[in-house]
Design an enzyme around this catalytic site. Structure first.
Site, short mmCIF file in Angstrom:
data_model
loop_
_atom_site.label_atom_id
_atom_site.label_comp_id
_atom_site.label_asym_id
_atom_site.label_seq_id
_atom_site.Cartn_x
_atom_site.Cartn_y
_atom_site.Cartn_z
N ASP A 58 0.64 -1.19 -0.05
CA ASP A 58 0.08 0.03 0.14
C ASP A 58 0.80 1.19 -0.06
O ASP A 58 0.42 2.33 0.42
CB ASP A 58 -0.94 -0.13 1.28
CG ASP A 58 -0.26 -0.02 2.45
OD1 ASP A 58 1.04 -0.55 2.63
OD2 ASP A 58 -0.91 0.25 3.48
N GLU A 59 1.98 0.97 -0.57
CA GLU A 59 2.84 2.20 -0.54
C GLU A 59 3.08 2.70 -2.09
O GLU A 59 3.27 2.08 -3.03
CB GLU A 59 4.37 1.89 -0.22
CG GLU A 59 4.57 1.55 1.24
CD GLU A 59 5.91 1.21 1.66
OE1 GLU A 59 6.41 1.33 2.87
OE2 GLU A 59 6.88 0.92 0.70
#
Length: 220
Positions: free
Chosen positions: A130-131
């Site tokens: 989720d970066e």
């Protein structure tokens, strides 16, 4: 080799040349083999190698190439660079409570909303999980980068379509310094994001800026 057929269609061809000695006279024969489909496949594979399969954004490898090129331009032109490092808050809980299919929808929706905030010269990439990162060229001062970060946060006011799930993010901002390399530039924004996530309250979103080890947090 690129050629044009009788219908005006461009084709990629592979050429093989045979030479025959016929009675002391050299005869040349060329064979053209249409490799257009192979070229299309090669292009698709190259794109897959440089793109994130879920969101379609550039992946880490592609982003690092783009970043190095941007740093080279900055060193020549001194036009300014800002890096926004983003991490989704509560993403693990979304996966645990709603399943990975919904988690994938969240990632794709977040990518689309970030893209809607960017200029043509900006680059957004998914580094993994989720970066996400945004590379914004031509930004000289913190206020410009903060405006972009705030714009991204505002797009998250609406829930995921068809659900009540709100997407939330912590954003770290780093302005490029001439003595930094790509890894240090990313590390600065990553550190800023870490402080944003650590210092945010339960019902707020944070934008953090790192400047020569001084951390300033703006909470919304």
């Amino acid at each position: 080799m690129l050629v044009v057929d009788r219908q005006g269609k461009k084709l990629h061809v592979e050429v093989s040349l045979n030479v025959n000695d016929i009675g002391g006279r050299l005869e040349f024969t060329a064979f053209l083999h249409d490799i257009s489909q192979r070229k299309i496949l090669e292009g698709t594979l190259r794109e897959m190698a440089l793109s994130d399969g879920l969101t379609g954004l550039p992946n880490r490898r592609h982003f690092m190439d783009t970043l190095e090129q941007a740093l080279a331009r900055h060193r020549r032109q001194q036009h300014g660079l800002a890096l926004l490092f983003m991490d989704l808050n509560g993403f693990k809980q979304i996966n645990d409570n709603h399943g990975h299919e919904v988690g994938d929808k969240v990632l794709k929706e977040f990518a689309n909303r970030v893209c809607s905030c960017l200029r043509e010269t900006d680059t957004v990439a998914r580094l993994g999980g989720d970066e996400f990162v945004v590379l914004a060229e031509g930004i000289q001062v913190l206020e410009q980068a903060e405006l972009l970060a705030q714009k991204i946060v505002i797009t998250l006011d609406l829930p995921l379509p068809g659900s009540a799930i709100l997407i939330d993010t912590s954003i770290g901002i780093s302005l490029y310094k001439s003595q930094s390399d790509a890894a240090q530039f990313i590390k600065g924004a990553d550190l800023a994001m870490y402080y944003a996530k650590k210092n945010r309250s339960k019902d707020s979103r944070s934008v953090t800026f790192v400047e020569q080890n001084i951390v300033t947090t703006v909470v919304n």
